[in-house]
Design a protein around this motif. Structure first.
Motif, mmCIF file in Angstrom:
data_model
loop_
_atom_site.group_PDB
_atom_site.id
_atom_site.type_symbol
_atom_site.label_atom_id
_atom_site.label_comp_id
_atom_site.label_asym_id
_atom_site.label_seq_id
_atom_site.Cartn_x
_atom_site.Cartn_y
_atom_site.Cartn_z
ATOM 1 N N VAL A 114 0.857 -1.195 0.000
ATOM 2 C CA VAL A 114 0.000 0.000 0.000
ATOM 3 C C VAL A 114 0.892 1.244 0.000
ATOM 4 N N ASN A 117 2.712 1.647 -3.412
ATOM 5 C CA ASN A 117 1.830 2.118 -4.482
ATOM 6 C C ASN A 117 1.509 3.593 -4.313
ATOM 7 N N GLU A 118 1.291 4.020 -3.074
ATOM 8 C CA GLU A 118 1.025 5.434 -2.836
ATOM 9 C C GLU A 118 2.264 6.289 -3.122
ATOM 10 N N ARG A 148 -3.848 6.348 -11.660
ATOM 11 C CA ARG A 148 -5.109 5.625 -11.526
ATOM 12 C C ARG A 148 -4.857 4.172 -11.127
ATOM 13 N N HIS A 150 -2.217 2.819 -9.644
ATOM 14 C CA HIS A 150 -1.630 2.657 -8.311
ATOM 15 C C HIS A 150 -2.595 3.056 -7.198
ATOM 16 N N GLU A 151 -3.438 4.032 -7.451
ATOM 17 C CA GLU A 151 -4.458 4.369 -6.455
ATOM 18 C C GLU A 151 -5.416 3.189 -6.269
ATOM 19 N N LYS A 152 -5.802 2.559 -7.383
ATOM 20 C CA LYS A 152 -6.694 1.398 -7.310
ATOM 21 C C LYS A 152 -5.991 0.220 -6.641
ATOM 22 N N ALA A 154 -3.635 0.314 -4.392
ATOM 23 C CA ALA A 154 -3.563 0.587 -2.955
ATOM 24 C C ALA A 154 -4.910 0.325 -2.291
ATOM 25 N N TRP A 155 -5.979 0.737 -2.940
ATOM 26 C CA TRP A 155 -7.324 0.493 -2.413
ATOM 27 C C TRP A 155 -7.594 -1.007 -2.292
ATOM 28 N N MET A 156 -7.270 -1.772 -3.326
ATOM 29 C CA MET A 156 -7.514 -3.222 -3.293
ATOM 30 C C MET A 156 -6.699 -3.889 -2.195
ATOM 31 N N ARG A 158 -5.511 -2.431 0.522
ATOM 32 C CA ARG A 158 -6.013 -1.941 1.809
ATOM 33 C C ARG A 158 -7.254 -2.710 2.249
ATOM 34 N N SER A 159 -8.044 -3.203 1.288
ATOM 35 C CA SER A 159 -9.273 -3.922 1.628
ATOM 36 C C SER A 159 -8.998 -5.247 2.343
#
Length: 161
Positions: A114, A117-118, A148, A150-152, A154-156, A158-159
């Motif tokens: 995470v 990627n950020e 786009r 890397h933001e996605k 990181a979100w995946m 983080r879940s």
């Protein structure tokens, strides 16, 4: 004896100084992307625990995408008329992402990815002022896509936490 071939000047409507500044920013992005690729692949090989299957597959999806991204970023640097960095020592100097030694637990792998990627998003974002100054839409498109992705990612990741 063959005549020495002179390189053809790059004339794409972006001044040389601007191309250089953009290529330098992209070199940092390339180093971050390659470092993240290596870290993600490393974690793919070594993840264990109850989330093994899910993380093993996710990491593979992500490192496969990163392998293509490395090529895209390096080729954009070349298009701007500059050599793309390609050694581990150059990447270590240019990257904002630190390597991971040892094998972290699965949750720590997720946290590290995470953060990485950020970091790539921040590096891409930091390159935008030079790109906007030069009206370099091609590089802006590449940076927007990388952000786009890397933001996605990181979100995946983080879940899972």
């Amino acid at each position: 004896m063959a005549a020495k071939v002179q390189p053809i000047e790059v004339n794409i409507g972006i001044e040389e100084g601007d191309r250089k500044a953009i290529a330098e920013g992209l070199s940092h992005l390339l180093a971050d992307t390659y470092t993240l690729y290596l870290k993600t692949h490393y974690f793919h090989w070594n993840v264990t625990g109850p989330m093994f299957q899910s993380l093993h597959q996710l990491f593979e999806t992500q490192y496969t995408e990163l392998a293509i991204a490395v090529d895209d970023v390096a080729e954009r640097i070349r298009t701007l008329g500059y050599p793309a960095p390609g050694s581990y020592s150059e990447y270590a100097e240019l990257s904002s992402i630190k390597e991971t030694r040892g094998v972290p637990k699965a949750e720590d792998m997720i946290r590290l990815l995470v953060e990485a990627n950020e970091a790539v998003v921040r590096t891409a974002r930091a390159t935008f002022p030079a790109v906007e100054k030069a009206s370099d839409e091609s590089t802006a498109d590449l940076l927007t896509e990388r952000m786009r992705v890397h933001e996605k990612a990181a979100w995946m990741l983080r879940s899972f936490l």
